[in-house]
Design an enzyme around this catalytic site. Structure first.
Site, PDB file in Angstrom:
ATOM      1  N   ILE A  76       0.646  -0.998   0.047  1.00  0.00           N
ATOM      2  CA  ILE A  76      -0.193  -0.077   0.096  1.00  0.00           C
ATOM      3  C   ILE A  76       0.966   1.113  -0.184  1.00  0.00           C
ATOM      4  O   ILE A  76       2.098   1.655   0.663  1.00  0.00           O
ATOM      5  CB  ILE A  76      -0.643  -0.043   0.877  1.00  0.00           C
ATOM      6  CG1 ILE A  76      -2.076   1.451   1.266  1.00  0.00           C
ATOM      7  CG2 ILE A  76      -0.324  -0.093   2.217  1.00  0.00           C
ATOM      8  CD1 ILE A  76      -3.219   0.778   1.797  1.00  0.00           C
ATOM      9  N   SER A  77       1.040   1.986  -0.836  1.00  0.00           N
ATOM     10  CA  SER A  77       1.231   3.297  -1.349  1.00  0.00           C
ATOM     11  C   SER A  77       1.894   4.004  -0.188  1.00  0.00           C
ATOM     12  O   SER A  77       0.768   4.259   0.982  1.00  0.00           O
ATOM     13  CB  SER A  77       1.216   4.020  -2.459  1.00  0.00           C
ATOM     14  OG  SER A  77       1.555   3.507  -2.801  1.00  0.00           O
TER      15      SER A  77
END
Ligand code: SAH
Length: 220
Positions: free
Chosen positions: A68-69
């Site tokens: 997840i960024s």
């Protein structure tokens, strides 16, 4: 346990506010973006074991080698999107992952299309968007290197996986004055770039150093 999920403890509004303050300190200025980052609870998108770190400014593992960024990167890409000369209404994202950036985009534009090559992640993203009652995002299981012709052309395209160059199909699915925002580089060095066409000339502008997983080929 329920109390924690409902907002007391690590996942509380206060924790989210601290994340917003850190983003401001690191140079994020767009109020619309900051509001969206406050509104979307990032802990919903991370695995329970990592929930206490959901509001750290760090990328977190999603399984299957994907991540997840980092909040700062999500905010930065969203700012670059809103700074477009063409008001972005319809946006394509390549690399849905668990749907965090998709959810932020859904607060900022009218329609979001997002493409993910891994079916299991796409299903997780679908469940996450449903849990948050997000209705203006459509997800597709496909190789995003080909874009998503069904809904083209787009005002902007965000790619959330890194490649050495811009996939050619994406350039053909962009409206005039539209922009592509994506990380270009390899495993050792990447930067965010904005690619736009101005007076029929392609212009590329380099922004922050970033670290994304690679843009791969085919579906899984
Ligand atoms: N946007 C996500 C980032 C996920 S990481 C977030 O908000 O956290 C990047 C994602 O891109 C991974 O899920 C990976 O499976 C996906 N990906 C890589 N190559 C792709 C391709 N060719 N087409 C679609 N998705 C791709």
């Amino acid at each position: 346990m329920n109390l924690i999920r409902n907002g007391i403890g690590m996942t509380s509004e206060r924790t989210r506010l601290r994340m917003i303050e850190r983003l401001r300190d690191r140079g994020i200025q767009n109020e619309q973006v900051l509001q969206a980052m406050f509104a979307i609870p990032r802990h919903v998108f991370v695995e329970p074991a990592l929930e206490s770190r959901a509001y750290d400014d760090a990328a977190l593992p999603l399984g299957q080698g994907q991540t997840i960024s980092q909040p700062h990167t999500v905010a930065r890409m969203s700012e670059l999107l809103l700074a477009s000369p063409l008001k972005p209404r319809k946006v394509l994202e390549i690399g849905t992952g668990c749907g965090y950036q998709t959810s932020i985009l859904s607060c900022l534009v009218d329609e979001v299309f997002s493409v993910e090559r891994l079916g299991t992640l796409l299903e997780r993203a679908r469940a996450n968007l449903k849990a948050l009652n997000i209705r203006n995002a459509r997800l597709a299981h496909a190789d995003g290197q080909a874009g998503l012709i069904e809904a083209a052309p787009y005002d902007a395209i965000l790619v959330t996986a890194a490649s050495r160059d811009v996939p050619a199909a994406l350039l053909t699915q962009l409206k005039p004055q539209g922009r592509i925002i994506m990380p270009l580089g390899d495993a050792t060095q990447q930067h965010l770039w904005v690619i736009e066409e101005i007076d029929r000339q392609q212009r590329r502008t380099r922004y922050d150093a970033v670290r994304f997983v690679p843009l791969l080929t085919g579906r899984g």
